[in-house]
Design an enzyme around this catalytic site. Structure first.
Site, PDB file in Angstrom:
ATOM      1  N   SER A 100      62.543  82.332  69.192  1.00  0.00           N
ATOM      2  CA  SER A 100      61.333  82.117  69.947  1.00  0.00           C
ATOM      3  C   SER A 100      59.932  82.841  69.424  1.00  0.00           C
ATOM      4  CB  SER A 100      61.608  82.395  71.316  1.00  0.00           C
ATOM      5  OG  SER A 100      60.392  82.407  71.968  1.00  0.00           O
TER       6      SER A 100
ATOM      7  N   ASP B  77      58.955  71.177  69.166  1.00  0.00           N
ATOM      8  CA  ASP B  77      58.026  70.540  70.169  1.00  0.00           C
ATOM      9  C   ASP B  77      57.983  69.080  69.958  1.00  0.00           C
ATOM     10  OD1 ASP B  77      57.404  72.948  71.604  1.00  0.00           O
ATOM     11  OD2 ASP B  77      55.665  73.499  70.568  1.00  0.00           O
TER      12      ASP B  77
ATOM     13  N   ARG C 185      54.099  66.585  76.254  1.00  0.00           N
ATOM     14  CA  ARG C 185      54.827  65.857  75.160  1.00  0.00           C
ATOM     15  C   ARG C 185      55.540  64.706  75.341  1.00  0.00           C
ATOM     16  NH1 ARG C 185      52.476  69.083  71.515  1.00  0.00           N
ATOM     17  NH2 ARG C 185      52.503  71.162  71.897  1.00  0.00           N
TER      18      ARG C 185
HETATM   19  C1  S3P Z   1      54.772  78.445  70.855  1.00  0.00           C
HETATM   20  C2  S3P Z   1      56.426  78.483  70.688  1.00  0.00           C
HETATM   21  C3  S3P Z   1      57.287  77.736  70.891  1.00  0.00           C
HETATM   22  C4  S3P Z   1      56.589  76.323  71.638  1.00  0.00           C
HETATM   23  C5  S3P Z   1      55.460  76.382  72.127  1.00  0.00           C
HETATM   24  C6  S3P Z   1      54.393  77.287  71.692  1.00  0.00           C
HETATM   25  C7  S3P Z   1      53.800  79.466  70.823  1.00  0.00           C
HETATM   26  O1  S3P Z   1      57.921  78.018  72.171  1.00  0.00           O
HETATM   27  O2  S3P Z   1      57.552  75.635  72.232  1.00  0.00           O
HETATM   28  O3  S3P Z   1      54.879  74.993  72.801  1.00  0.00           O
HETATM   29  O4  S3P Z   1      52.631  79.353  70.661  1.00  0.00           O
HETATM   30  O5  S3P Z   1      54.247  80.620  70.443  1.00  0.00           O
HETATM   31  P1  S3P Z   1      59.239  79.119  71.879  1.00  0.00           P
HETATM   32  O6  S3P Z   1      58.473  80.009  70.820  1.00  0.00           O
HETATM   33  O7  S3P Z   1      59.437  79.700  73.236  1.00  0.00           O
HETATM   34  O8  S3P Z   1      60.346  78.322  71.504  1.00  0.00           O
END
Ligand code: S3P
Length: 446
Positions: free
Chosen positions: A183, A333, A406
């Site tokens: 993440s 996403d 989304r």
């Molecule tokens: C993001 C990381 C992702 C993504 C989110 C934006 C970011 O989440 O789903 O829309 O900008 O770091 P995770 O890192 O929790 O998967």
């Protein structure tokens, strides 16, 4: 050319998007998508904690980055009027965030809340409270609270680890955090906390998540090293960040809707200009290539540290594919719109290892399965993914975004392929990441 009627109408406190085509329209031409959401958040945040001025061109004016700007203004950063041409952020320096006089509101934005928490927890002697909308208040925050607490942070939350949160900022100690999930939000939160922490703070991930924070932190002057073999990043505290010029590329997550539309709608050819193609984000291109979509990258270049290209998509006959493992964080996403593509592919598409989708702005596995099945698709929910039997004819239906941007946009693309009329409830959610989505949809389908 087939014509479509696309209208957005007010419905109580929400907006309903109605899409009615006599047959699937062809979409042709050249478009641009709004700025990358992840890079927009980071440019505002790093600009706010840097010394000197940061100039941002191409900022996303979606609701999520607006929440970030409002939070950092409330803590003393001087951010000019937001527009997509040029935004100036006068930074206040690391460790200088002011105690806000009221609750910081992250709105719908997980990135705002989670990344900001790393900065708040490490600001000595200041107290902060943070909340968000109903969706964000039901999203897990333990994933950032626990590692910050290991660093010595003082954070209070609702039982179960949910916002509203309260933070008593203080000097933290460095840790090596082995994240159980890939993440970028978790990784970035800990790295941002590490900026003010004496010593070296390391985050190791099970697979590589988007690396925009690492690229931008380096450009701003942070002392940061990466070990690509072990998916580890180390930041050593104490470096001075200096304001930079950031040019935000178009968001590949927004381009994904048009890539799938161009692939599944007959006689279509679309050039999407100026899209960020950072390899940690291009899983959607790999998945669509597995499905034999006709997509080419043109004019590949590097813009303020991020790879950018123009993407050309032409209609194609899609084949089912299997998506799992390390590819998932690189298209996390895009799974809702990929599910729409899969309904139009020959064979059975299986998506696994994507349980994270259950804790996004909505439970995207449950919501996409339910809404696409209302339109006549054959989608089975798996504990960690989806199974989609492709080749079914979609029919117009009454569906709902569940307030998830989304989902709203994915259902709009599905509706273009459906016979009859599709009514998408709570479609205003699209403005979180793509305020002009409906206008572009109307222009392309004229
Ligand atoms: C993001 C990381 C992702 C993504 C989110 C934006 C970011 O989440 O789903 O829309 O900008 O770091 P995770 O890192 O929790 O998967």
């Amino acid at each position: 050319m087939a014509s479509s009627t696309i209208t957005l109408q007010p419905a109580q406190n929400h907006q309903t998007l109605t899409i009615c085509s006599d047959s699937a329209p062809a979409i042709r031409g050249e478009i641009r998508v709004p700025g990358d959401k992840s890079i927009s958040h980071r440019a505002l945040m790093l600009g706010a904690i840097a010394e000197g001025e940061t100039q941002i061109a191409g900022l996303l004016l979606g609701e999520d980055p607006l929440s970030t700007a409002a939070c950092f203004r409330a803590m003393g950063a001087v951010i000019s009027e937001l527009n997509s041409q040029q935004v100036t952020v006068r930074g206040i320096g690391l460790g200088q965030l002011q105690e806000p006089v009221t609750v910081l509101d992250a709105g719908n934005s997980g990135t705002t809340m989670r990344l900001m928490l790393g900065l708040l927890a490490s600001q000595p002697r200041r107290f902060f409270t943070v909340t968000g909308d109903a969706s964000l208040r039901s999203r897990p925050m333990k994933r950032v609270i626990q590692p910050l607490q290991q660093m010595g942070a003082e954070i209070w939350c609702r039982s179960g680890g949910y916002a509203p949160l309260a933070v008593q900022g203080k000097a933290l100690k460095p840790i090596h955090f082995q994240s159980p999930i890939a993440s970028a939000q978790v990784k970035s939160c800990i790295l941002l906390a590490g900026l003010l922490t004496a010593g070296s703070t390391t985050v190791t991930e099970p697979a590589l998540s988007r690396d925009h924070s690492e690229r931008m932190l380096r450009a701003f002057g942070a002392d940061l090293t990466t070990d690509p073999e072990t998916y580890s990043v180390t930041v050593t505290g104490g470096a001075t960040l200096r304001g930079q010029r950031v040019i935000v590329p178009g968001d590949i997550s927004s381009a994904a809707f048009w890539l799938v539309a161009g692939a599944i709608l007959p006689d279509s050819e679309l050039l999407i200009q100026n899209v960020g193609v950072n390899p940690t984000r291009t899983g959607i291109l790999e998945a669509l290539a597995l499905m034999e979509a006709d997509i080419t990258l043109e004019n590949h270049r590097l813009v303020t540290g991020e790879p950018v290209a123009d993407l050309r998509v032409r209609s194609s006959s899609l084949k089912a594919c299997e998506i799992a493992g390390d590819l998932i964080p690189r298209l996390i996403d895009e799974i809702p719109i990929l599910a729409v593509a899969a309904t139009q592919a020959t064979g059975k598409t299986v998506i696994r290892d994507a349980a994270e989708l259950r804790v996004k702005e909505s439970d995207r596995l449950a919501v996409m399965a339910k809404q696409l099945n209302r339109m006549g698709a054959q989608v089975n929910e798996l504990p960690d993914g989806l199974e989609i039997i492709g080749g079914t004819a979609l029919q117009g239906a009454e569906v709902d975004s569940d307030t998830d941007h989304r989902i709203a946009m994915s259902l709009a693309i599905a509706a273009l392929k459906a016979s009859g009329s599709t009514v998408i409830g709570r479609a205003e959610a699209a403005a979180v990441s793509y305020p002009d989505f409906v206008t572009t949809l109307q222009q392309l389908c004229q």
